[in-house]
Design a protein around this motif. Structure first.
Motif, PDB file in Angstrom:
ATOM      1  N   PHE A 167      -5.667  -4.121   3.277  1.00 55.58           N
ATOM      2  CA  PHE A 167      -5.548  -2.488   3.896  1.00 55.58           C
ATOM      3  C   PHE A 167      -5.205  -2.987   5.315  1.00 55.58           C
ATOM      4  O   PHE A 167      -4.846  -1.767   5.968  1.00 55.58           O
ATOM      5  N   GLU A 168      -4.928  -4.229   5.532  1.00 60.70           N
ATOM      6  CA  GLU A 168      -4.497  -4.297   7.159  1.00 60.70           C
ATOM      7  C   GLU A 168      -2.910  -4.774   7.021  1.00 60.70           C
ATOM      8  O   GLU A 168      -2.094  -4.431   7.574  1.00 60.70           O
ATOM      9  N   ALA A 169      -2.941  -5.788   6.275  1.00 62.79           N
ATOM     10  CA  ALA A 169      -1.435  -6.635   6.050  1.00 62.79           C
ATOM     11  C   ALA A 169      -0.805  -5.685   5.048  1.00 62.79           C
ATOM     12  O   ALA A 169       0.371  -5.666   4.667  1.00 62.79           O
ATOM     13  N   MET A 170      -1.524  -4.982   4.278  1.00 62.05           N
ATOM     14  CA  MET A 170      -1.050  -3.654   3.261  1.00 62.05           C
ATOM     15  C   MET A 170      -0.186  -4.343   2.111  1.00 62.05           C
ATOM     16  O   MET A 170       0.408  -3.855   1.484  1.00 62.05           O
ATOM     17  N   LYS A 171      -0.667  -5.899   1.780  1.00 60.13           N
ATOM     18  CA  LYS A 171       0.097  -6.608   0.547  1.00 60.13           C
ATOM     19  C   LYS A 171      -0.928  -6.409  -0.460  1.00 60.13           C
ATOM     20  O   LYS A 171      -1.828  -7.093  -0.466  1.00 60.13           O
ATOM     21  N   TYR A 197     -11.375 -11.026   3.306  1.00 60.41           N
ATOM     22  CA  TYR A 197      -9.927 -11.535   3.346  1.00 60.41           C
ATOM     23  C   TYR A 197      -9.114 -10.680   2.366  1.00 60.41           C
ATOM     24  O   TYR A 197      -7.995 -10.096   2.700  1.00 60.41           O
ATOM     25  N   GLN A 250     -15.305 -15.123   7.995  1.00 56.77           N
ATOM     26  CA  GLN A 250     -14.388 -14.366   7.064  1.00 56.77           C
ATOM     27  C   GLN A 250     -14.751 -14.958   5.616  1.00 56.77           C
ATOM     28  O   GLN A 250     -14.093 -16.027   5.358  1.00 56.77           O
ATOM     29  N   TYR A 298      -7.119   2.917  12.553  1.00 55.24           N
ATOM     30  CA  TYR A 298      -6.032   2.371  11.867  1.00 55.24           C
ATOM     31  C   TYR A 298      -6.022   2.428  10.305  1.00 55.24           C
ATOM     32  O   TYR A 298      -5.341   3.012   9.727  1.00 55.24           O
ATOM     33  N   GLN A 299      -7.150   1.577   9.838  1.00 56.63           N
ATOM     34  CA  GLN A 299      -7.360   1.559   8.456  1.00 56.63           C
ATOM     35  C   GLN A 299      -7.345   3.028   7.865  1.00 56.63           C
ATOM     36  O   GLN A 299      -7.144   3.239   6.824  1.00 56.63           O
ATOM     37  N   GLU A 341       0.218  -7.479  12.184  1.00 58.00           N
ATOM     38  CA  GLU A 341      -0.026  -8.907  11.595  1.00 58.00           C
ATOM     39  C   GLU A 341       0.061  -9.623  12.806  1.00 58.00           C
ATOM     40  O   GLU A 341      -0.643 -10.797  12.854  1.00 58.00           O
ATOM     41  N   LYS A 395     -17.237  -8.589  11.929  1.00 62.74           N
ATOM     42  CA  LYS A 395     -15.759  -8.400  11.536  1.00 62.74           C
ATOM     43  C   LYS A 395     -15.003  -9.630  11.343  1.00 62.74           C
ATOM     44  O   LYS A 395     -13.954  -9.871  11.492  1.00 62.74           O
ATOM     45  N   GLY A 396     -15.836 -10.604  10.554  1.00 62.57           N
ATOM     46  CA  GLY A 396     -15.136 -11.978  10.198  1.00 62.57           C
ATOM     47  C   GLY A 396     -15.052 -12.913  11.456  1.00 62.57           C
ATOM     48  O   GLY A 396     -14.706 -14.018  11.219  1.00 62.57           O
ATOM     49  N   TYR A 412      -9.904  -7.425   1.946  1.00 65.37           N
ATOM     50  CA  TYR A 412      -9.755  -6.153   2.711  1.00 65.37           C
ATOM     51  C   TYR A 412      -8.642  -6.287   3.580  1.00 65.37           C
ATOM     52  O   TYR A 412      -7.784  -5.210   3.857  1.00 65.37           O
ATOM     53  N   HIS A 413      -8.388  -7.586   4.411  1.00 66.87           N
ATOM     54  CA  HIS A 413      -7.691  -7.749   5.261  1.00 66.87           C
ATOM     55  C   HIS A 413      -5.901  -7.682   4.776  1.00 66.87           C
ATOM     56  O   HIS A 413      -5.137  -6.933   5.159  1.00 66.87           O
ATOM     57  N   ALA A 436      -2.221   6.830   2.359  1.00 64.55           N
ATOM     58  CA  ALA A 436      -1.477   6.206   1.276  1.00 64.55           C
ATOM     59  C   ALA A 436      -1.562   6.821  -0.119  1.00 64.55           C
ATOM     60  O   ALA A 436      -0.878   6.763  -1.015  1.00 64.55           O
ATOM     61  N   LEU A 451       0.854  -1.111  -0.152  1.00 66.25           N
ATOM     62  CA  LEU A 451      -0.022  -0.125   0.036  1.00 66.25           C
ATOM     63  C   LEU A 451       0.913   1.212  -0.002  1.00 66.25           C
ATOM     64  O   LEU A 451       0.395   2.152  -0.605  1.00 66.25           O
ATOM     65  N   GLN A 474     -12.798 -10.606  17.964  1.00 70.20           N
ATOM     66  CA  GLN A 474     -11.454 -10.534  17.298  1.00 70.20           C
ATOM     67  C   GLN A 474     -11.202  -9.097  16.865  1.00 70.20           C
ATOM     68  O   GLN A 474     -11.652  -8.512  16.001  1.00 70.20           O
ATOM     69  N   ASN A 522     -12.680 -16.322  12.847  1.00 68.54           N
ATOM     70  CA  ASN A 522     -12.467 -16.235  11.468  1.00 68.54           C
ATOM     71  C   ASN A 522     -13.648 -17.160  10.816  1.00 68.54           C
ATOM     72  O   ASN A 522     -13.640 -17.463   9.589  1.00 68.54           O
ATOM     73  N   TYR A 527     -18.764  -6.994   7.761  1.00 69.00           N
ATOM     74  CA  TYR A 527     -17.844  -6.099   8.745  1.00 69.00           C
ATOM     75  C   TYR A 527     -18.647  -5.542   9.800  1.00 69.00           C
ATOM     76  O   TYR A 527     -18.168  -5.136  10.620  1.00 69.00           O
ATOM     77  N   GLU A 544      -6.050 -20.023   5.449  1.00 69.43           N
ATOM     78  CA  GLU A 544      -6.978 -19.073   5.453  1.00 69.43           C
ATOM     79  C   GLU A 544      -7.853 -18.754   4.299  1.00 69.43           C
ATOM     80  O   GLU A 544      -8.983 -18.581   4.296  1.00 69.43           O
ATOM     81  N   THR A 563      -5.223   4.120   5.124  1.00 68.91           N
ATOM     82  CA  THR A 563      -5.381   3.989   3.748  1.00 68.91           C
ATOM     83  C   THR A 563      -5.682   5.436   2.982  1.00 68.91           C
ATOM     84  O   THR A 563      -5.296   5.769   1.660  1.00 68.91           O
TER      85      THR A 563
END
Lengths: 294, 410
Positions: free
Chosen positions: A255-259, A249, A244, B61-62, B374, A236-237, A251-252, B69, A40, B180, A241, A232, A62, B66
């Motif tokens: 925007f969370e793991a940013m990959k 997934y 989920q 955080y998001q 993570e 929230k999954g 989205y995660h 970015a 990201l 979670q 999970n 969501y 996952e 985002t």
């Protein structure tokens, strides 16, 4: 001749540009990103990594768990919505008082924003203050309050109920519209021939509704397969999970793991699956001219 | 030519009087206080306008990541949770502010709080409050059950809860926010440290699948299914949703941040005004008095901001003693200035200040990792697998340790 040709191109140019920008560019760039290790932040540092992202995704547990959840969600919710939608449409196609009022009423749940619907059901399912527990407890059906969203599989089914309540009316509206175009004489003729409700349903109504069913099934299946907002809002999954779905997934990952690369790879997989489903539906439901075999 | 000059001059005049607008994004926990403070700030600096965007903690955080970015200057000031500092610095989001710090700030802000916005010896912002998970209990309910003091150990916590339940005063002794989300990791950190565990050993190897780390998760599972003293709805409530039950008198015990204090004592949100007190978090191991998880947050200037001076003025304003004092008295937060902890006015008007202060001596931080988000997610999922009994606590934590090792390249 040449001049005429050119003007033809000019006429369709604006529409082509808009479609290209709004449709093709995002699709193509998603596919391109899915072959890069883009993150990201600092997207300029991304490199081409071949099918690495797909390898990572397809080998992660996952992903397969999210795929299973998504398929379960899609099959159960679309089937339930279709059945409820079909029967309510047939019901609303009858002649009775308040017909117009009821027809207008069924649009309401469908018109509620998904976010509002999610919050609404979250409170209905609340373990301590929820209306569902209150109702079932007072009727004596449950002895103790149930934590509806507290265990993975139960939570998934409860989210499906919330989704069905909102979306089955889409089928009602589309199928009711199609039903109204079927001449009454068909049903009368079938009735004279001694056909009961079920044989009229399977031999007259369903074959004639086939195109409308195909369109609405394709639309709802692809929507259900991409479901995100209600998950969501409601779970929230979680828990663990259990709810989920693939879009969550994505989205995660993005925007969370940013990959972004891996996120794009999952998105591409989702798109391919939906495309396959759409082709499958059209093949079965639209392959022949409609004929009534009474 | 003259006309041109006039136009240029008018522009210069307009520009020099024009207001600067700074955009601030922050968690909504202390939103009421910040809105009030912004009004005062704008009076003091009429040329600066503050636009506050407040979002729920779980969206913060998001939203920050985002947005920045796409447009690095979209926010001038961002609210940074202690666990995000390493990651945000590595991503190049934060402006270093060491040169802006006054001598007073360097000397008198508590080092333990100042640390949350420091990374590799540099400072990136100012903390806004000193926060930890506090142990809240309903004194009134305890009295009705004939219990004279809050529990000091987790065993007592279970027994007291059972007494309260047997007497029909509550359905469950406590409710937690174990959904979670990040809150789950705070609760787990609190329990892990009070059972004497740790996340990583001296060599940086994850070891939370043994000792106190394992005991903590075992206790969480047992508290729901074996002792039946924790509301199972804890599995899907986050640390905000669980507040209702405590504020409603439906449970006797709960653990939450300092902002919860305002909610418990707001007649519009609580039926238990004045009944909820603070005590030390119970202990899980002889020799440990108490332990809890820290969770302070602070404000930082973004590197992409175009109004860094105005942004700094705003941060320094919220951090000043007068505002910090108000934040304590009216909104329950613990101040960042060491000297304010002896302030007579605060001691007089904030009835639980002394009890809260005691807790600040027994605090553990969540791990400081560049890939914290993570790490946290892996842990959240496996703890939830144990809480929903898909795995035993040992299996769940073993699997989590394995994935954390893979994440950190061990």
């Amino acid at each position: 001749m040449v001049k005429k040709d050119a003007s033809r191109w000019i006429m369709i140019l604006p529409a082509t540009i808009i479609i290209a920008m709004a449709l093709f560019y995002p699709v193509i760039s998603t596919v391109v990103i899915s072959f890069q290790d883009r993150s990201l932040f600092m997207p300029h540092l991304s490199r081409f990594v071949g099918i690495n992202n797909y390898k990572n995704i397809l080998s992660s547990q996952e992903f397969w768990s999210a795929l299973k959840v998504t398929i379960y969600f899609t099959v159960i919710s679309v089937f339930a919505e279709f059945v409820i939608g079909l029967f309510t449409a047939i019901l609303l196609n009858q002649n009775f008082k308040m017909k117009t009022f009821l027809r207008a009423l069924v649009i309401l749940p469908w018109a509620i924003p998904t976010v509002a619907n999610g919050v609404l059901w979250q409170w209905i399912f609340d373990a301590n203050y929820g209306a569902l527990n209150g109702l079932l407890y007072q009727l004596g059906i449950i002895k103790d309050y149930v934590n509806w969203l507290g265990s993975p599989f139960l939570a998934l089914n409860m989210v499906i109920i919330a989704d069905v309540w909102k979306n089955c009316w889409f089928f009602t509206i589309v199928l009711l519209g199609a039903l109204q175009t079927i001449p009454k004489s068909y049903f009368e003729a079938a009735e004279v021939d001694g056909a009961g409700f079920w044989s009229r349903l399977f031999k007259v109504t369903l074959p004639l509704l086939r195109p409308a069913i195909a369109v609405s099934l394709v639309l709802r299946t692809s929507e259900a397969f991409k479901v995100f907002d209600i998950i969501y809002i409601m779970t929230k999954g979680g828990p663990a999970n259990g709810t989920q779905v693939l879009s969550y997934y994505v989205y995660h990952k993005s925007f969370e793991a940013m990959k972004l690369g891996e996120g794009a790879a999952i998105s591409t997989i989702i798109a391919v699956v939906i495309l396959a489903a759409a082709i499958f539906y059209t093949k079965i439901l639209m392959r022949e001219e409609v004929e009534i075999n009474a | 030519m003259r006309k041109f000059l006039i136009v240029v001059l008018t522009f210069v005049v307009i520009l020099s009087f024009a207001k600067v607008t700074i955009r601030v994004i922050s968690s909504d926990d202390f939103a009421a206080f910040r809105r009030e403070a912004i009004k005062e700030f704008e009076k003091l600096y009429p040329d600066i306008k503050v636009e506050l965007i407040s979002v729920g903690y779980n969206q913060l955080y998001q939203k920050i990541v985002t947005t920045l970015a796409v447009d690095p200057g979209a926010f001038d000031v961002i609210d940074v949770d202690c666990i995000w500092t390493p990651e945000f610095v590595e991503m190049g989001l934060l402006e270093q502010i060491d040169d802006r710090l006054t001598e007073d700030m360097k000397k008198n802000i508590l080092p333990s709080v100042m640390r949350i916005l420091q990374y590799k010896g540099k400072t990136y912002g100012l903390p806004m409050f000193d926060d930890v998970l506090f142990f809240y209990y309903n004194e009134d309910l305890l009295k009705k059950a004939g219990i004279l003091r809050p529990p000091a150990t987790w065993d007592e916590f279970v027994v007291f809860s059972q007494i309260l339940q047997e007497k029909g005063l509550v359905k469950y002794g406590s409710i937690w926010g174990w959904a979670q989300a990040e809150g789950l990791i705070c609760y787990y950190t609190m329990l892990l440290s009070s059972f004497g565990g740790r996340f990583f050993d001296e060599n940086g190897e994850p070891v939370f699948n043994q000792g106190g780390g394992l005991k903590a998760l075992q206790w969480m599972v047992d508290a729901i299914y074996k002792y039946k003293v924790v509301d199972p709805a804890s599995i899907n409530s986050d640390d905000r949703a669980m507040l209702h039950a405590l504020a409603n008198g439906d449970v006797a015990f709960g653990f939450n941040w300092s902002f919860a204090w305002t909610i418990f004592n707001d007649p519009e949100q609580s039926t238990q005004v004045g009944k909820i007190k603070v005590a030390l978090v119970p202990s899980g191991k002889p020799g440990i008095v108490s332990n809890t998880s820290s969770g302070s947050m602070g404000l930082a200037i973004t590197r992409g901001s175009k109004h860094k001076d105005a942004a700094w003025k705003f941060i320094a304003f919220l951090a000043n003693r007068k505002q910090q004092k108000k934040q304590s008295i009216k909104y329950g937060a613990m101040p960042i200035w060491e000297d304010l902890y002896h302030d007579e006015e605060i001691l007089k008007y904030h009835p639980e200040f002394e009890a809260m202060l005691k807790q600040l001596y027994y605090v553990t931080d969540r791990p400081s990792l560049v890939r914290y988000t993570e790490f946290s997610r892996i842990l959240q999922i496996y703890i939830q697998k144990a809480l929903t009994r898909q795995m035993t606590p040992k299996e769940a934590l073993d699997a989590a340790v394995k994935e954390v090792k893979k994440l950190l390249g061990k």
